[in-house]
Design a protein around this motif. Structure first.
Motif, PDB file in Angstrom:
ATOM      1  N   ILE A 159       0.865  -1.179   0.000  1.00  0.00           N
ATOM      2  CA  ILE A 159       0.000   0.000   0.000  1.00  0.00           C
ATOM      3  C   ILE A 159       0.900   1.226   0.000  1.00  0.00           C
ATOM      4  O   ILE A 159       1.817   1.341   0.806  1.00  0.00           O
ATOM      5  CB  ILE A 159      -0.939   0.030   1.214  1.00  0.00           C
ATOM      6  CG1 ILE A 159      -1.826  -1.217   1.240  1.00  0.00           C
ATOM      7  CG2 ILE A 159      -1.812   1.284   1.189  1.00  0.00           C
ATOM      8  CD1 ILE A 159      -2.738  -1.301   2.458  1.00  0.00           C
ATOM      9  N   TRP A 162      -0.463  -7.549  -5.112  1.00  0.00           N
ATOM     10  CA  TRP A 162      -1.350  -6.389  -5.062  1.00  0.00           C
ATOM     11  C   TRP A 162      -0.573  -5.129  -4.680  1.00  0.00           C
ATOM     12  O   TRP A 162       0.182  -5.115  -3.708  1.00  0.00           O
ATOM     13  CB  TRP A 162      -2.471  -6.598  -4.059  1.00  0.00           C
ATOM     14  CG  TRP A 162      -3.519  -7.568  -4.474  1.00  0.00           C
ATOM     15  CD1 TRP A 162      -3.838  -8.756  -3.858  1.00  0.00           C
ATOM     16  CD2 TRP A 162      -4.400  -7.459  -5.594  1.00  0.00           C
ATOM     17  NE1 TRP A 162      -4.852  -9.374  -4.533  1.00  0.00           N
ATOM     18  CE2 TRP A 162      -5.227  -8.607  -5.603  1.00  0.00           C
ATOM     19  CE3 TRP A 162      -4.571  -6.487  -6.596  1.00  0.00           C
ATOM     20  CZ2 TRP A 162      -6.210  -8.819  -6.570  1.00  0.00           C
ATOM     21  CZ3 TRP A 162      -5.546  -6.702  -7.559  1.00  0.00           C
ATOM     22  CH2 TRP A 162      -6.355  -7.852  -7.546  1.00  0.00           C
ATOM     23  N   MET A 219      -1.645  -1.052  -4.067  1.00  0.00           N
ATOM     24  CA  MET A 219      -2.799  -0.165  -3.963  1.00  0.00           C
ATOM     25  C   MET A 219      -2.360   1.268  -3.670  1.00  0.00           C
ATOM     26  O   MET A 219      -1.504   1.531  -2.827  1.00  0.00           O
ATOM     27  CB  MET A 219      -3.775  -0.639  -2.878  1.00  0.00           C
ATOM     28  CG  MET A 219      -5.013   0.236  -2.757  1.00  0.00           C
ATOM     29  SD  MET A 219      -6.413  -0.618  -1.968  1.00  0.00           S
ATOM     30  CE  MET A 219      -5.704  -1.102  -0.403  1.00  0.00           C
ATOM     31  N   ILE A 268      -4.705  -2.086  -7.756  1.00  0.00           N
ATOM     32  CA  ILE A 268      -5.925  -1.480  -7.215  1.00  0.00           C
ATOM     33  C   ILE A 268      -5.772   0.028  -7.138  1.00  0.00           C
ATOM     34  O   ILE A 268      -4.883   0.548  -6.442  1.00  0.00           O
ATOM     35  CB  ILE A 268      -6.268  -2.042  -5.833  1.00  0.00           C
ATOM     36  CG1 ILE A 268      -6.452  -3.565  -5.904  1.00  0.00           C
ATOM     37  CG2 ILE A 268      -7.530  -1.385  -5.279  1.00  0.00           C
ATOM     38  CD1 ILE A 268      -6.654  -4.228  -4.561  1.00  0.00           C
ATOM     39  N   ALA A 307     -12.236  -1.694  -0.235  1.00  0.00           N
ATOM     40  CA  ALA A 307     -10.848  -1.854  -0.662  1.00  0.00           C
ATOM     41  C   ALA A 307     -10.221  -3.096  -0.048  1.00  0.00           C
ATOM     42  O   ALA A 307      -9.551  -3.885  -0.736  1.00  0.00           O
ATOM     43  CB  ALA A 307     -10.037  -0.607  -0.293  1.00  0.00           C
ATOM     44  N   PRO A 317     -12.841   1.708  -4.840  1.00  0.00           N
ATOM     45  CA  PRO A 317     -11.580   1.078  -5.255  1.00  0.00           C
ATOM     46  C   PRO A 317     -11.832   0.279  -6.526  1.00  0.00           C
ATOM     47  O   PRO A 317     -12.813  -0.475  -6.612  1.00  0.00           O
ATOM     48  CB  PRO A 317     -11.234   0.176  -4.071  1.00  0.00           C
ATOM     49  CG  PRO A 317     -12.562  -0.145  -3.449  1.00  0.00           C
ATOM     50  CD  PRO A 317     -13.429   1.060  -3.658  1.00  0.00           C
TER      51      PRO A 317
END
Length: 356
Positions: free
Chosen positions: A85, A112, A114, A135, A154, A333
């Motif tokens: 993130i 992932w 984000m 994302i 999210a 998201p």
């Protein structure tokens, strides 16, 4: 055609926080980071904080772009880290992206990532060059509050609990985005404005605004992000849109566009730029978020609507504006790179991702 979908998070997984753009070195971002870290750790996850998160010695960025890129790639290729993130948005992440080989990331296990806004600099080439989904959602500070539906959505995507997001009924006007005096644990959005979608459909080489509710559907690969960034990337070595369209073959693209700093004139120039660069030639439709700087603004007759619709009118595809996307909270998201179905009826919008 294959876009790689990362594995979903499981309990006790490690989530890395890195700052390829701005870090968390001033208030309210320090407090938001601490609140988010506490909340996510209480869910059973481990948080690994990169050195860049606490740095602010860079020029318009957390630290030296090469250092930012090195840490981001290290986390992305580290098997012990299951998701990343971003610490925040910002201004100069293009310099970080310039130090990253997205071709090499294509050979790493998908993971992932984000973030939103300036993080378009990573997510967009991650999809178009590395052929890996990312994302477009909250940075870590977005989780540093009492969670509402957008934050829950999210993490539900990260955890594989849902593949559908729906628009929200109300939104927070930009002037209502203030910081609480008693901490962020109980802070919620000031949802004072009713969300009203502005839907436009093709009509004789132009776009006509839909007056009565009707079903509008589109299907394709979600792609896009912040227009400020996209217009800057266009024409650089990170612009592989034409190659990406060749890669996806007959698949169409649903373009997701939102704006941060652009006034209405610049917004119109940005959309014109991308269209005339050929980016929109294989398009199923457009989802356009509420613009921050251009919100309810007009310059010499140019406003947030005709800045987009006048340029896109001859493409023969629907354009849905004032979506819950981007810099005016709350924001849906969205899984960029995912094959998706979009359904719109009146002020309701549903986006369904194919994640398997």
């Amino acid at each position: 055609m294959k876009i790689r979908i990362p594995q979903f998070l499981e309990e006790k997984d490690t989530i890395a926080i890195t700052a390829p753009s701005f870090g968390c070195t001033t208030e309210p971002y320090i407090s938001k980071f601490n609140t988010a870290k506490k909340t996510i750790e209480s869910m059973g996850y481990s948080i690994k904080t990169g050195d860049t998160v606490k740095k602010s010695d860079g020029l318009g960025i957390s630290t030296k772009p090469g250092t930012c890129a090195e840490e981001l790639v290290e986390f992305y290729t580290d098997p012990s880290t299951k998701a990343i993130i971003s610490a925040g948005g910002g201004e100069m992440m293009c310099e970080t992206a310039g130090h990253i080989s997205f071709e090499k990331l294509a050979s790493s296990a998908p993971k992932w990532f984000m973030g939103y806004s300036d993080n378009t600099n990573f997510i967009f080439p991650l999809v178009t060059i590395s052929h890996t989904a990312g994302i477009y959602g909250p940075c870590i500070s977005g989780f540093g509050k009492k969670w509402e539906q957008s934050e829950t959505d999210a993490f539900d995507i990260l955890e594989g609990k849902t593949n559908i997001v729906r628009g929200y009924g109300k939104f927070q006007r930009p002037e209502d985005d203030t910081n609480p005096e008693d901490g962020f644990e109980n802070y919620t959005y000031t949802l004072s404005a009713e969300k009203v979608l502005s839907s436009f459909i093709p009509d004789m080489n132009t776009l006509s605004k839909v007056q009565d509710p009707r079903q509008i559907e589109m299907e394709g690969i979600l792609l896009g992000g912040c227009l400020d960034v996209l217009a800057n990337l266009c024409g650089t070595r990170l612009d592989k849109v034409m190659e990406f369209m060749d890669y996806i073959g007959n698949q169409k693209i649903i373009w997701v566009l939102e704006s941060c700093d652009a006034n209405p004139m610049e917004l119109r120039r940005q959309v014109w730029h991308l269209k005339n660069a050929g980016w929109f030639r294989n398009t199923a439709g457009f989802l356009v978020g509420r613009p921050l700087a251009s919100f309810e603004q007009e310059m010499m007759g140019v406003n947030q609507y005709n800045a987009v619709t006048d340029i896109l009118g001859d493409l023969g595809v629907p354009v849905i504006m004032d979506c819950d996307i981007g810099h005016i909270d709350p924001a849906m998201p969205l899984v960029m790179g995912a094959c998706s179905k979009v359904k719109v009826f009146g002020n309701e919008i549903t986006v369904e991702f194919r994640l398997s």
